[in-house]
Design an enzyme around this catalytic site. Structure first.
Site: not given
Length: 291
Positions: A75, A139, A248
């Site tokens: 990322k 990231g 998550g």
């Protein structure tokens, strides 16, 4: 169950990262594409550290590849390979979505933070004027911090075991949001409105907790980015202290509508995506908002 049709008209989104066994996105996007009749497919491609520079440009040169989902460990590194990135990606210093413009330029954006913020707001957490602690300045942590700043938090605490990463993120945030109060170097969650684990801790059994959960207040909202299981040890410990939590995968479901719009594809609601998803774990139970 609808089966996606893949033929010469199918538009491809490559999903680049390592390891691929942790990828959830194909199990959410592809059922939606099949159910909606959208001629598109997300294809996981294992891209270990150091391989992105050799893989991304030729993949994006294929006319039927319309974009890429970028995940760990790329990322941050992908930004240097792009022609243009959004303001959010600039502040975050990271990118998780790439598309090819008609002129061939590669354009990047970052939706991790937006997905996280949408999720906690839909659960009733007011962010304007709030305090937040983000543990992890990689990231995803940088993206969440950038989106929290855009949402109007008043104080943001940043911590990373690599102190230079937190300091660099702090500098980018101060430049973009000069009125935001920022502190670095501490991860004490006491008295904080929102506490976020934005580290990989929790992906492997036996990982240590990202912070001292005994310091959590019951009124704090606790969020997680790890998607290996629905309730990590960290979230379970936070719930035991009476905290509201966000798992998550909530961040993922909330950001996918923004991704779909970015790629110019039909957009689904998070609820519809949950209904169709083929994840191994059930969707999280709804939580009532608390004042």
């Amino acid at each position: 169950m609808n089966t996606p049709r893949i033929d010469g008209h199918t538009r491809v989104i490559v999903h680049l990262g390592h390891p691929t066994h942790s990828f959830k996105a194909p199990l959410i996007y592809n059922p939606w594409f099949a159910a909606s009749g959208t001629p598109a497919v997300v294809v996981p491609i294992d891209c270990p550290a150091g391989a992105l520079e050799s893989l991304l440009p030729p993949l994006m040169a294929a006319p039927n590849v319309i974009g890429a989902l970028i995940t760990m460990p790329h990322k941050v590194g992908v930004v240097a390979l792009l022609d243009e990135v959004s303001r959010t990606a600039q502040v975050a210093g990271a990118c998780n979505a790439v598309k090819r413009a008609p002129n061939g330029r590669l354009i990047g954006d970052m939706f991790d933070g937006e997905g996280f913020v949408r999720g906690v707001q839909r659960k009733g957490l007011a962010l304007k004027g709030a305090s937040a602690l983000v543990v992890g300045s990689g990231g995803v942590g940088s993206a969440i911090a950038a989106s929290l700043a855009a949402a109007g938090v008043a104080h943001l605490s940043l911590f990373d075991t690599n102190g230079a990463a937190s300091e660099a993120l702090s500098g980018r945030l101060r430049a973009a949001y000069p009125l935001l109060q920022i502190s670095t170097g501490e991860r004490d969650p006491a008295g904080v409105d929102l506490v976020v684990n934005a580290t990989p801790l929790g992906m492997a059994p036996g990982d240590p907790l990202p912070l001292d959960v005994d310091r959590l207040d019951a009124r704090s909202f606790v969020g997680e980015v790890v998607m290996r299981e629905r309730f990590t040890a960290f979230l379970s410990a936070a719930q035991a202290r009476g905290c509201r939590v966000q798992v998550g995968t909530d961040m993922l479901f909330e950001q996918i509508p923004a991704y779909l719009e970015f790629f110019g594809l039909p957009v689904a609601t998070p609820e519809r995506l949950r209904e169709l998803a083929q994840l191994d774990t059930p969707p999280p139970a709804p939580q009532e908002a608390k004042p």
